[in-house]
Design a protein around this motif. Structure first.
Motif, PDB file in Angstrom:
ATOM      1  N   ASN A  69       0.822  -1.212   0.000  1.00  0.00           N
ATOM      2  CA  ASN A  69       0.000   0.000   0.000  1.00  0.00           C
ATOM      3  C   ASN A  69       0.855   1.261   0.000  1.00  0.00           C
ATOM      4  O   ASN A  69       0.758   2.090   0.904  1.00  0.00           O
ATOM      5  N   PRO A  70       1.715   1.434  -1.008  1.00  0.00           N
ATOM      6  CA  PRO A  70       2.615   2.596  -1.009  1.00  0.00           C
ATOM      7  C   PRO A  70       1.857   3.906  -1.234  1.00  0.00           C
ATOM      8  O   PRO A  70       0.756   3.926  -1.786  1.00  0.00           O
ATOM      9  N   LEU A 100       4.443  -2.995  -4.874  1.00  0.00           N
ATOM     10  CA  LEU A 100       5.788  -2.708  -5.360  1.00  0.00           C
ATOM     11  C   LEU A 100       6.680  -3.895  -5.038  1.00  0.00           C
ATOM     12  O   LEU A 100       6.590  -4.478  -3.963  1.00  0.00           O
ATOM     13  N   LYS A 101       7.536  -4.250  -5.969  1.00  0.00           N
ATOM     14  CA  LYS A 101       8.422  -5.399  -5.802  1.00  0.00           C
ATOM     15  C   LYS A 101       9.815  -4.939  -5.372  1.00  0.00           C
ATOM     16  O   LYS A 101      10.322  -3.946  -5.872  1.00  0.00           O
ATOM     17  N   ALA A 102      10.410  -5.704  -4.461  1.00  0.00           N
ATOM     18  CA  ALA A 102      11.765  -5.402  -4.000  1.00  0.00           C
ATOM     19  C   ALA A 102      12.785  -5.792  -5.062  1.00  0.00           C
ATOM     20  O   ALA A 102      12.603  -6.778  -5.784  1.00  0.00           O
ATOM     21  N   ASP A 103      13.841  -5.010  -5.162  1.00  0.00           N
ATOM     22  CA  ASP A 103      14.991  -5.302  -6.035  1.00  0.00           C
ATOM     23  C   ASP A 103      14.599  -5.530  -7.496  1.00  0.00           C
ATOM     24  O   ASP A 103      15.212  -6.335  -8.196  1.00  0.00           O
ATOM     25  N   ALA A 104      13.576  -4.810  -7.950  1.00  0.00           N
ATOM     26  CA  ALA A 104      13.130  -4.897  -9.335  1.00  0.00           C
ATOM     27  C   ALA A 104      12.633  -3.524  -9.758  1.00  0.00           C
ATOM     28  O   ALA A 104      12.158  -2.752  -8.921  1.00  0.00           O
ATOM     29  N   PRO A 105      12.725  -3.207 -11.055  1.00  0.00           N
ATOM     30  CA  PRO A 105      12.199  -1.909 -11.482  1.00  0.00           C
ATOM     31  C   PRO A 105      10.666  -1.897 -11.416  1.00  0.00           C
ATOM     32  O   PRO A 105      10.009  -2.790 -11.942  1.00  0.00           O
ATOM     33  N   VAL A 129       8.267   8.553  -2.299  1.00  0.00           N
ATOM     34  CA  VAL A 129       7.486   7.320  -2.291  1.00  0.00           C
ATOM     35  C   VAL A 129       7.686   6.681  -0.919  1.00  0.00           C
ATOM     36  O   VAL A 129       8.825   6.524  -0.461  1.00  0.00           O
ATOM     37  N   TYR A 130       6.566   6.350  -0.264  1.00  0.00           N
ATOM     38  CA  TYR A 130       6.590   5.759   1.075  1.00  0.00           C
ATOM     39  C   TYR A 130       6.030   4.344   1.044  1.00  0.00           C
ATOM     40  O   TYR A 130       5.180   4.006   0.212  1.00  0.00           O
ATOM     41  N   GLU A 131       6.477   3.533   1.976  1.00  0.00           N
ATOM     42  CA  GLU A 131       6.029   2.147   2.117  1.00  0.00           C
ATOM     43  C   GLU A 131       4.511   2.072   2.330  1.00  0.00           C
ATOM     44  O   GLU A 131       3.852   1.176   1.821  1.00  0.00           O
ATOM     45  N   SER A 132       3.982   3.010   3.093  1.00  0.00           N
ATOM     46  CA  SER A 132       2.555   3.096   3.396  1.00  0.00           C
ATOM     47  C   SER A 132       2.309   4.472   4.006  1.00  0.00           C
ATOM     48  O   SER A 132       3.259   5.229   4.231  1.00  0.00           O
ATOM     49  N   GLU A 133       1.065   4.806   4.285  1.00  0.00           N
ATOM     50  CA  GLU A 133       0.755   6.077   4.950  1.00  0.00           C
ATOM     51  C   GLU A 133       1.463   6.092   6.307  1.00  0.00           C
ATOM     52  O   GLU A 133       1.247   5.220   7.134  1.00  0.00           O
TER      53      GLU A 133
END
Length: 150
Positions: A69-70, A100-105, A129-133
Motif C-alpha cells: 500500500n505505497p 511494489l516489488k523489491a529489487d526490481a524496477p 514514495v513511502y512504504e505506506s501512509e
C-alpha cells in the motif's frame, strides 16, 4: 505544477522526450532509487512548465523492500518551504502496479494538468514514495524546474 513533475517528478516518452536530470533528495535516508525519469513536455535541463498544460512523467523505482500500500507525495518549494502540490493522489497504486516489488524496477506513469496558482519562478520539486501512509520512505528525488507565464 508538481503534478507535472511527479506526475514530480515521474514519466516521459515521446519523440522529443528526454531523460530529465534529477537527484536524490538531500535529507532522505531512503535506500531506493528513482531512475530514467522522463517528463513531457521538457526540452531543457530545467523543465519549464506553463499553467494548464498536460504533463506526463514516467520512470522507474527500485526499492529494497516490497510495499502493498505505497503512498506518494509531490512537493514544490515556495518561499523556501516545500508544500504539497494539489491534485496528486497519495495512493501510489494509481501510478504504479502494486504491490511494489523489491529489487526490481517498478514502472510508474503520472499524468497531470499543471496548475496556475503559482507565479512565474525558478524552484524545486520533490517526489517521495513511502512504504505506506506514515511508513518508511522508499525513495525521494528532486529536480529544478521553472514555472513560466502562460
Amino acid at each position: 505544477m508538481i503534478r507535472t513533475i511527479v506526475a514530480l517528478c515521474f514519466v516521459f516518452a515521446v519523440a522529443s522526450a528526454r531523460i530529465s536530470p534529477v537527484r536524490q533528495c538531500v535529507n532522505s535516508a531512503s535506500s531506493g532509487t528513482i531512475e530514467n525519469v522522463d517528463v513531457d513536455p521538457c526540452d531543457s535541463d530545467r523543465c519549464a512548465f506553463k499553467p494548464n498544460t498536460k504533463v506526463t512523467i514516467k520512470g522507474e523505482l527500485t526499492t529494497t523492500s516490497t510495499a502493498a500500500n505505497p503512498t506518494v507525495s509531490v512537493q514544490i518549494e515556495v518561499g523556501g518551504n516545500f508544500i504539497e502540490y494539489p491534485g496528486i493522489s497519495k495512493d501510489a497504486c494509481v501510478y504504479f502496479s502494486c504491490p511494489l516489488k523489491a529489487d526490481a524496477p517498478n514502472l510508474y506513469k503520472i499524468e497531470v494538468q499543471s496548475n496556475d496558482f503559482l507565479p512565474p519562478m525558478d524552484t524545486k520539486i520533490q517526489f517521495h514514495v513511502y512504504e505506506s501512509e506514515g511508513g518508511a520512505e522508499l525513495a525521494c528525488i528532486e529536480a529544478d524546474i521553472a514555472i513560466i507565464a502562460a
